[in-house]
Design a protein around this motif. Structure first.
Motif, PDB file in Angstrom:
ATOM      1  N   GLU A 191     -29.549  19.010   6.787  1.00  0.00           N
ATOM      2  CA  GLU A 191     -30.643  18.064   6.633  1.00  0.00           C
ATOM      3  C   GLU A 191     -30.881  17.336   7.956  1.00  0.00           C
ATOM      4  OE1 GLU A 191     -32.659  17.365   4.054  1.00  0.00           O
ATOM      5  OE2 GLU A 191     -31.769  18.978   2.865  1.00  0.00           O
ATOM      6  N   MET A 192     -32.111  17.372   8.457  1.00  0.00           N
ATOM      7  CA  MET A 192     -32.444  16.580   9.634  1.00  0.00           C
ATOM      8  C   MET A 192     -33.026  15.262   9.141  1.00  0.00           C
ATOM      9  SD  MET A 192     -34.425  17.669  13.101  1.00  0.00           S
ATOM     10  CE  MET A 192     -36.111  17.715  12.493  1.00  0.00           C
ATOM     11  N   PRO A 193     -32.384  14.147   9.443  1.00  0.00           N
ATOM     12  CA  PRO A 193     -32.833  12.864   8.894  1.00  0.00           C
ATOM     13  C   PRO A 193     -34.250  12.528   9.325  1.00  0.00           C
ATOM     14  CG  PRO A 193     -31.259  12.530  10.678  1.00  0.00           C
ATOM     15  CD  PRO A 193     -31.252  13.994  10.370  1.00  0.00           C
ATOM     16  N   GLU A 194     -34.980  11.880   8.437  1.00  0.00           N
ATOM     17  CA  GLU A 194     -36.313  11.406   8.772  1.00  0.00           C
ATOM     18  C   GLU A 194     -36.204  10.387   9.903  1.00  0.00           C
ATOM     19  OE1 GLU A 194     -39.198  12.242   7.608  1.00  0.00           O
ATOM     20  OE2 GLU A 194     -38.861  13.237   5.670  1.00  0.00           O
ATOM     21  N   PHE A 195     -37.126  10.466  10.850  1.00  0.00           N
ATOM     22  CA  PHE A 195     -37.125   9.502  11.944  1.00  0.00           C
ATOM     23  C   PHE A 195     -37.702   8.184  11.442  1.00  0.00           C
ATOM     24  CE2 PHE A 195     -38.818   7.260  15.573  1.00  0.00           C
ATOM     25  CZ  PHE A 195     -37.805   7.402  16.516  1.00  0.00           C
ATOM     26  N   GLU A 196     -36.932   7.129  11.577  1.00  0.00           N
ATOM     27  CA  GLU A 196     -37.396   5.798  11.187  1.00  0.00           C
ATOM     28  C   GLU A 196     -37.175   4.887  12.388  1.00  0.00           C
ATOM     29  OE1 GLU A 196     -38.564   2.397   9.935  1.00  0.00           O
ATOM     30  OE2 GLU A 196     -36.382   2.423  10.209  1.00  0.00           O
ATOM     31  N   ARG A 197     -38.251   4.363  12.916  1.00  0.00           N
ATOM     32  CA  ARG A 197     -38.191   3.722  14.235  1.00  0.00           C
ATOM     33  C   ARG A 197     -37.270   2.502  14.269  1.00  0.00           C
ATOM     34  NH1 ARG A 197     -43.820   0.419  14.816  1.00  0.00           N
ATOM     35  NH2 ARG A 197     -44.377   0.330  12.615  1.00  0.00           N
ATOM     36  N   SER A 198     -37.307   1.646  13.239  1.00  0.00           N
ATOM     37  CA  SER A 198     -36.457   0.454  13.285  1.00  0.00           C
ATOM     38  C   SER A 198     -34.983   0.835  13.214  1.00  0.00           C
ATOM     39  CB  SER A 198     -36.819  -0.495  12.137  1.00  0.00           C
ATOM     40  OG  SER A 198     -36.636   0.134  10.884  1.00  0.00           O
ATOM     41  N   ALA A 199     -34.666   1.861  12.418  1.00  0.00           N
ATOM     42  CA  ALA A 199     -33.275   2.310  12.322  1.00  0.00           C
ATOM     43  C   ALA A 199     -32.810   2.910  13.646  1.00  0.00           C
ATOM     44  CB  ALA A 199     -33.129   3.327  11.193  1.00  0.00           C
ATOM     45  N   PHE A 200     -33.696   3.682  14.301  1.00  0.00           N
ATOM     46  CA  PHE A 200     -33.326   4.281  15.577  1.00  0.00           C
ATOM     47  C   PHE A 200     -33.102   3.200  16.630  1.00  0.00           C
ATOM     48  CE2 PHE A 200     -34.313   6.185  19.712  1.00  0.00           C
ATOM     49  CZ  PHE A 200     -33.463   7.279  19.693  1.00  0.00           C
ATOM     50  N   LEU A 201     -33.981   2.211  16.677  1.00  0.00           N
ATOM     51  CA  LEU A 201     -33.821   1.131  17.653  1.00  0.00           C
ATOM     52  C   LEU A 201     -32.535   0.354  17.394  1.00  0.00           C
ATOM     53  CD1 LEU A 201     -37.490  -0.162  17.949  1.00  0.00           C
ATOM     54  CD2 LEU A 201     -36.119   0.843  19.779  1.00  0.00           C
ATOM     55  N   LYS A 202     -32.183   0.177  16.136  1.00  0.00           N
ATOM     56  CA  LYS A 202     -30.937  -0.520  15.823  1.00  0.00           C
ATOM     57  C   LYS A 202     -29.748   0.284  16.298  1.00  0.00           C
ATOM     58  CE  LYS A 202     -28.513  -2.895  12.081  1.00  0.00           C
ATOM     59  NZ  LYS A 202     -28.515  -3.241  10.633  1.00  0.00           N
ATOM     60  N   ARG A 203     -29.800   1.606  16.104  1.00  0.00           N
ATOM     61  CA  ARG A 203     -28.718   2.464  16.592  1.00  0.00           C
ATOM     62  C   ARG A 203     -28.615   2.413  18.107  1.00  0.00           C
ATOM     63  NH1 ARG A 203     -30.512   8.010  14.648  1.00  0.00           N
ATOM     64  NH2 ARG A 203     -28.857   8.699  16.063  1.00  0.00           N
ATOM     65  N   MET A 204     -29.744   2.242  18.760  1.00  0.00           N
ATOM     66  CA  MET A 204     -29.788   2.229  20.222  1.00  0.00           C
ATOM     67  C   MET A 204     -29.742   0.808  20.790  1.00  0.00           C
ATOM     68  SD  MET A 204     -29.842   5.374  21.322  1.00  0.00           S
ATOM     69  CE  MET A 204     -28.713   5.737  19.972  1.00  0.00           C
ATOM     70  N   GLN A 205     -29.234  -0.129  20.030  1.00  0.00           N
ATOM     71  CA  GLN A 205     -29.167  -1.506  20.501  1.00  0.00           C
ATOM     72  C   GLN A 205     -28.299  -1.610  21.756  1.00  0.00           C
ATOM     73  OE1 GLN A 205     -28.514  -4.333  17.441  1.00  0.00           O
ATOM     74  NE2 GLN A 205     -28.431  -6.098  18.810  1.00  0.00           N
ATOM     75  N   ASP A 206     -28.842  -2.325  22.742  1.00  0.00           N
ATOM     76  CA  ASP A 206     -28.162  -2.542  24.028  1.00  0.00           C
ATOM     77  C   ASP A 206     -27.923  -1.226  24.775  1.00  0.00           C
ATOM     78  OD1 ASP A 206     -27.973  -5.321  23.522  1.00  0.00           O
ATOM     79  OD2 ASP A 206     -26.173  -4.999  22.322  1.00  0.00           O
ATOM     80  N   ARG A 207     -28.765  -0.240  24.537  1.00  0.00           N
ATOM     81  CA  ARG A 207     -28.599   1.062  25.184  1.00  0.00           C
ATOM     82  C   ARG A 207     -29.868   1.461  25.935  1.00  0.00           C
ATOM     83  NH1 ARG A 207     -24.052   4.130  22.497  1.00  0.00           N
ATOM     84  NH2 ARG A 207     -23.139   2.597  21.114  1.00  0.00           N
ATOM     85  N   THR A 208     -29.681   2.407  26.833  1.00  0.00           N
ATOM     86  CA  THR A 208     -30.790   2.908  27.651  1.00  0.00           C
ATOM     87  C   THR A 208     -30.905   4.414  27.476  1.00  0.00           C
ATOM     88  OG1 THR A 208     -30.569   1.151  29.288  1.00  0.00           O
ATOM     89  CG2 THR A 208     -31.665   3.177  29.996  1.00  0.00           C
ATOM     90  N   ILE A 209     -32.120   4.858  27.167  1.00  0.00           N
ATOM     91  CA  ILE A 209     -32.427   6.277  27.018  1.00  0.00           C
ATOM     92  C   ILE A 209     -33.280   6.686  28.215  1.00  0.00           C
ATOM     93  CG2 ILE A 209     -33.464   8.035  25.540  1.00  0.00           C
ATOM     94  CD1 ILE A 209     -33.273   5.955  23.247  1.00  0.00           C
ATOM     95  N   ALA A 210     -32.835   7.674  28.961  1.00  0.00           N
ATOM     96  CA  ALA A 210     -33.535   8.083  30.183  1.00  0.00           C
ATOM     97  C   ALA A 210     -33.957   9.535  30.093  1.00  0.00           C
ATOM     98  CB  ALA A 210     -32.646   7.872  31.402  1.00  0.00           C
ATOM     99  N   PHE A 211     -35.229   9.798  30.387  1.00  0.00           N
ATOM    100  CA  PHE A 211     -35.745  11.153  30.536  1.00  0.00           C
ATOM    101  C   PHE A 211     -35.956  11.408  32.023  1.00  0.00           C
ATOM    102  CE2 PHE A 211     -37.042   9.764  26.338  1.00  0.00           C
ATOM    103  CZ  PHE A 211     -36.808  10.873  25.534  1.00  0.00           C
ATOM    104  N   VAL A 212     -35.397  12.490  32.530  1.00  0.00           N
ATOM    105  CA  VAL A 212     -35.565  12.851  33.938  1.00  0.00           C
ATOM    106  C   VAL A 212     -36.003  14.299  33.994  1.00  0.00           C
ATOM    107  CG1 VAL A 212     -34.423  13.100  36.175  1.00  0.00           C
ATOM    108  CG2 VAL A 212     -33.807  11.188  34.668  1.00  0.00           C
TER     109      VAL A 212
END
Length: 478
Positions: A191-212
């Motif tokens: 099962e691929m979990p549904e993307f839920e923006r507030s949940a994702f942001l909470k998981r990524m709290q105090d983190r940095t996501i970089a695309f290069v």
């Protein structure tokens, strides 16, 4: 209107039911396996891994002699697989790959492969069970099928103007059909979990996501920004590009990257332009027309400077590796700090593969210093030019979704170069090539906000669109 979907109650309980059934099955299988091992200890040898890299059965892969440098002393694959589209005007010469040396070092077996039976004190039962659980638990997100989902798209293509380039917002063009928006990717065995923006942001709290990476990396970055804001204007999001030196160079039409921070969770999402994922240094910094040293075996200086600030890093490269762009950019290939004299690296495709292995090994060497960092190398995004190239009348005018099929059944990646480069490292594979190959109707095609110029864009994707799925898989793997 916010397009972020929420899991229905029935879907939630079905998913929980599947998870329970999977867990129960795993426990039963573990018990049987342990019982079998205790009755017949040599049964464990059946699970010894075979760490061999097997190239596709094609004559484009042959054998090559050793390519070495001070930092990367090992063999490199030096050819394109069939689905990794090399530019037609610059096809590299076939060379040999020493298959045994593709990985930096051989992995150790889970259990002894000698003639002596492993003793109970060696904990072999534990390793056998853990190996089995690992096999059962790992999800191959690249294998599955596209399915209709009436909750799509994840955001509005009309409203995400704060983050989405106008040229990629197909809802703002003359394009009349948008059926490509109504599909989601369903992996085969998980099962691929549904993307839920507030949940994702909470998981990524105090983190940095970089695309290069290149412009396809920029599309993935813009897609994620739209997904995280629901495609709505978000004045609270802060522009923090200057913290990372992301400014508009003199004479340039746009910055060398962007960085935005969501203050509620202190989550930063950034993109840095590096089309070749190697260090580019002008030979004469005072001359804007200077030739540029293209250090194939060195990472971009941006990565060396800011890697310690990243928690998730997504790399990509591929479509700028052709002779035309190398000449237009005045790039001069360098290896070991000197102009390249190795004739085997002269073909652009071979230089690309060498660089991909170099950056993968460099990032892997940095991971022990940054235990929180999770790195992904995204496989190449497929092009869909039919009946010609981008400048010779090539088109992608199909508007019927999944006209070439809806399912990916293969086990291995279609991008063998990147897949083999990350093998044996701590770099994760974000494998999107085969599933994107099925979606030729999702490109920009001949549509734009202005009158069509006659040249079709069969490389970049409409947004909302296929790159949203790349981010869903990324979120699931993170």
């Amino acid at each position: 209107m916010v397009f972020a979907p929420k899991m229905k109650g029935g879907s939630f309980h079905r998913a929980r039911g599947k998870q329970f059934s999977f867990t129960l099955l795993t426990v039963i299988c573990m018990t049987v396996l342990l019982w079998s091992y205790e009755r017949r200890p040599h049964f464990a040898t059946l699970l010894s891994p075979q760490d061999q890299f097997v190239l596709p059965s094609s004559d484009i892969f042959q054998v090559t002699s050793h390519i070495s440098s001070d930092d990367f002393k090992q063999e490199y694959p030096v050819q394109e697989p069939l689905l990794v589209h090399a530019e037609p005007e610059d096809k590299p010469r076939p060379l040999i790959v020493n298959v045994a040396d593709v990985e930096s070092e051989p992995k150790e077996s889970f259990v002894s492969s000698g003639t002596d039976e492993p003793s109970a004190t060696q904990g072999s039962s534990f390793y056998v069970i853990m190996a089995f659980v690992f096999i059962m638990a790992v999800c191959n997100y690249a294998k599955g099928r596209w399915v209709i989902d009436n909750t799509r798209p994840l955001y509005s293509g009309f409203k995400c103007k704060q983050w989405l380039s106008e040229m990629w917002a197909c809802r703002l063009t003359q394009r009349p059909d948008f059926g490509y928006e109504a599909y989601r990717w369903q992996p085969e065995n998980c099962e691929m979990p549904e993307f839920e923006r507030s949940a994702f942001l909470k998981r990524m709290q105090d983190r940095t996501i970089a695309f290069v990476g290149d412009s396809l990396g920029r599309q993935q970055f813009q897609s994620l920004m739209c997904m995280l804001t629901g495609g709505e204007a978000s004045p609270e999001v802060q522009d923090v590009g200057r913290e990372y030196g992301l400014t508009t160079p003199h004479g340039a039409s746009r910055p060398n990257g962007w960085a935005f921070r969501f203050p509620a969770t202190n989550t930063t999402v950034l993109y840095y332009w590096s089309s070749c994922l190697c260090d580019l240094v002008p030979l004469n910094g005072s001359d804007p027309k200077s030739e540029v040293a293209m250090h194939l075996d060195q990472p971009p200086s941006f990565l060396r400077q800011f890697l310690h600030r990243f928690d998730v890093l997504v790399l990509n490269t591929g479509h700028h590796w052709n002779r035309g762009k190398v000449r237009a950019n005045r790039w001069i290939m360098y290896v070991d700090g000197k102009p390249n004299k190795n004739r085997r690296l002269a073909p652009v495709g071979n230089a690309k593969n060498f660089t991909i292995f170099s950056i993968a090994r460099w990032v892997d060497s940095q991971l022990p210093s940054y235990p929180r960092l999770k790195v992904f190398f995204r496989t190449i995004s497929p092009r869909h030019f039919f009946n010609g190239e981008w400048n010779t009348g090539g088109t992608c005018e199909n508007t019927t979704p999944l006209a070439r099929g809806s399912e990916v059944k293969q086990e291995g990646s279609s991008d063998q170069v990147i897949a083999s480069a990350v093998r044996g490292t701590g770099v994760n594979l974000l494998d999107i090539t085969a599933l994107s190959q099925l979606r030729d109707e999702g490109h920009i095609s001949r549509y734009s906000t202005k009158a069509s110029s006659g040249i079709q864009d069969c490389l970049h994707w409409c947004l909302p669109g296929i790159p949203d799925t790349w981010n869903e898989i990324l979120a699931a793997q993170v």
